[in-house]
Write a protein that holds these residues in place. Structure first.
Motif, PDB file in Angstrom:
ATOM      1  N   GLN A  28      -0.279   0.142  -8.348  1.00  0.00           N
ATOM      2  CA  GLN A  28      -0.943   0.969  -9.362  1.00  0.00           C
ATOM      3  C   GLN A  28      -0.498   0.520 -10.750  1.00  0.00           C
ATOM      4  O   GLN A  28       0.703   0.411 -10.992  1.00  0.00           O
ATOM      5  CB  GLN A  28      -0.553   2.434  -9.151  1.00  0.00           C
ATOM      6  N   TYR A  37      -0.005  10.933  -7.446  1.00  0.00           N
ATOM      7  CA  TYR A  37       0.533  11.097  -6.094  1.00  0.00           C
ATOM      8  C   TYR A  37       1.122  12.495  -5.910  1.00  0.00           C
ATOM      9  O   TYR A  37       1.063  13.062  -4.819  1.00  0.00           O
ATOM     10  CB  TYR A  37       1.600  10.039  -5.810  1.00  0.00           C
ATOM     11  N   GLU A  93      -5.257  -0.261   5.999  1.00  0.00           N
ATOM     12  CA  GLU A  93      -5.696  -1.022   4.824  1.00  0.00           C
ATOM     13  C   GLU A  93      -6.283  -2.353   5.285  1.00  0.00           C
ATOM     14  O   GLU A  93      -5.795  -2.962   6.240  1.00  0.00           O
ATOM     15  CB  GLU A  93      -4.477  -1.229   3.899  1.00  0.00           C
ATOM     16  N   VAL A 131     -11.044   0.201   7.792  1.00  0.00           N
ATOM     17  CA  VAL A 131     -10.878   1.608   8.210  1.00  0.00           C
ATOM     18  C   VAL A 131     -12.004   2.061   9.150  1.00  0.00           C
ATOM     19  O   VAL A 131     -11.753   2.792  10.109  1.00  0.00           O
ATOM     20  CB  VAL A 131     -10.818   2.593   7.016  1.00  0.00           C
ATOM     21  N   ASP A 161      -8.319   7.187  -0.023  1.00  0.00           N
ATOM     22  CA  ASP A 161      -8.344   6.676  -1.405  1.00  0.00           C
ATOM     23  C   ASP A 161      -9.194   5.411  -1.455  1.00  0.00           C
ATOM     24  O   ASP A 161      -8.694   4.309  -1.675  1.00  0.00           O
ATOM     25  CB  ASP A 161      -6.895   6.396  -1.843  1.00  0.00           C
TER      26      ASP A 161
END
Ligand code: SAH
Length: 477
Positions: free
Chosen positions: A306, A316, A356, A384, A405
């Motif tokens: 990030q 978060y 991921e 995913v 996310d």
């Protein structure tokens, strides 16, 4: 035949913010989306699209400036794509971002929505980025204002001089690079490194990359400055000139002893992407350590993290709060990147399972788990939509909480259906695009109720918005 210029609408009063940096003006019942203007401006707009009930265009002339405007703090404002919203005070930016999320959520007519919580603004509005990437170019791009002040030769060719540049691309153009002297997005010594490297390279006669002919030595410069003080520099070169590379590395090493990881990468490809390239460690350690929420993260020259570390902690924290964890939950962290959300919430969960697409990111996630001595978080590489089938959930435990996310495109519909089928009591949806999030929330509405919404500003002076939504399974006590 010469192309006809697009029509210009004159004296439009801009009166509201729309989305994505565009504001709205109305003419005879038609909505015009205007780029480059803010509510309160009166402008002439050159249209790029003109439909029956809406149009789109750019402000080309200002008749009145909005009283909301403030003086931009950056000398590169107006041409650099970086901090495009600095003409608005930060409070206004936050207000418009909040309104944009509200509008997007309202579109989901069928759902009952709670009132939005106030947007979480960023404590730091400059120097908030931990990573910047600059581009070298053999030919600096001149602004119209610069050209206007240039002395042109009376005779001979009148082309613009070729002056090398090191800075950012002009938005939307691959070959136009502006020279950046001071960037407010990253703390020092970021500017010092870039400016001194430019001077050194010019004094030594090293060539800057020519994107049209694909030659030249100096190509890109990545600077990563972590909250721990770790400083990583990766200099990307277009040629494998050992002597020159050595000279450049020694210059950086001795001029900036605070660099904790010094890399160079030779990239001879046509594109700048480094995912398939091999950075070489010249000096220091092979990774930087970033700290977020008391957890430590290893970040390599190719790793994702990030970009606004301090505000990621806020994002978060809101995500964790929305997850309503007590310590007994099986939590899925979907689109987990390097596992930072999963690791952040792991101390309040029974178990964390992350998924991921990028394998290297999952390798980083596993390293980060080990670095923080976490025993209850496990990470898996794959798409995913393909990985998260029923057997996967059964194998790793029925989800109590799903945190998702996704990238800007939102979730794959197959995954939405899988989430509906798994019936996790709580879903937390973190999004960088409220429009696709709204679409997905509508689909999830079949079994879920939206119970909390909180926008977060990760990128002051830009139009980007992050939005966190809590969903609860309907009929679940
Ligand atoms: N949650 C992370 C990263 C979010 S960015 C963080 O906070 O740092 C979105 C991530 O989704 C990226 O890492 C991207 O590689 C990943 N991604 C995109 N499409 C995917 C897919 N189909 N399956 C799994 N991951 C995907």
């Amino acid at each position: 035949m010469r192309k006809k210029k697009n029509p210009v609408l004159e004296q439009l009063a801009v009166n509201a913010y729309a989305a994505g940096g565009k504001s709205i003006a109305k003419v005879e019942g038609k909505v015009v989306f205007v780029e480059g203007a803010v509510p309160g401006d009166v402008v002439d707009v050159r249209l790029s699209k003109n439909k029956k009930d809406w149009a789109e265009g750019k402000a080309i002339r200002f008749h009145a400036y909005s009283p909301e405007r403030v003086t931009p703090f950056c000398e590169h404002f107006g041409i650099c794509g970086g901090c495009k919203w600095q003409m608005l005070p930060y409070e206004k930016q936050l207000q418009y971002k909040q309104e944009e999320v509200e509008q997007q959520m309202k579109r989901i007519g069928k759902l009952n929505l709670p009132a939005l919580m106030p947007i979480a603004g960023s404590a730091e509005t400059t120097q908030y980025r931990n990573k910047l990437e600059f581009t070298f170019s053999s030919k600096k791009y001149f602004t119209e204002a610069e050209i206007a002040t240039m002395e042109m030769p009376e005779e001979g060719p009148r082309g613009l001089p070729s002056i090398p540049a090191l800075g950012f691309h002009v938005p939307g153009s691959f070959d136009k690079v502006i020279d950046i002297r001071q960037c407010h997005l990253q703390a020092e010594p970021s500017n010092a490194i870039r400016n001194q490297l430019r001077e050194h390279a010019l004094s030594q006669g090293y060539s800057f990359y020519d994107i049209r002919n694909h030659n030249g030595l100096l190509r890109n410069l990545m600077i990563r400055l972590c909250t721990t003080g770790d400083l990583m520099v990766n200099l990307v070169l277009g040629e494998e000139d050992k002597k020159a590379i050595n000279g450049l590395m020694e210059f950086l090493r001795t001029s900036f002893p605070q660099i904790s990881s010094l890399f160079y990468t030779v990239n001879r490809k046509f594109n700048d992407s480094l995912h398939d390239q091999s950075p070489v460690l010249y000096h220091g350690k092979a990774f930087a350590i970033e700290e977020l929420g008391g957890k430590r993260f290893k970040v390599g020259p190719k790793s994702f993290f990030q970009t606004n570390t301090k505000q990621a902690e806020v994002l978060y924290s809101i995500t964790k709060e929305f997850a309503l964890l007590t310590g007994n939950e099986v939590v899925y962290d979907l689109y987990c990147g390097t596992g930072s959300i999963g690791i952040f919430v792991s101390d309040k969960a029974k178990k964390v399972i992350g998924v991921e697409l990028i394998e290297e990111a999952i390798e980083d996630a596993k390293e980060n788990v080990a670095l923080n001595n976490i025993a209850n978080a496990h990470f898996f590489a794959g798409d995913v939509a393909a990985v998260c089938h029923e057997e996967f959930f059964i194998e790793h435990g029925k989800p109590d909480v799903i945190i998702t996310d996704p990238p800007r495109a939102g979730m794959h519909e197959k995954l939405v259906n899988q989430i509906l089928a798994m019936r996790a009591p709580v879903v937390v949806y973190v999004s960088c695009n409220p429009a696709t999030q709204a679409r997905d929330l509508q689909l999830l509405g079949e079994a879920y109720e939206v119970t909390a919404i909180r926008p977060v500003d990760m990128f002051p002076h830009t139009h980007h918005i992050e939005n966190v939504v809590q969903l609860k399974l309907k009929g679940n006590p």
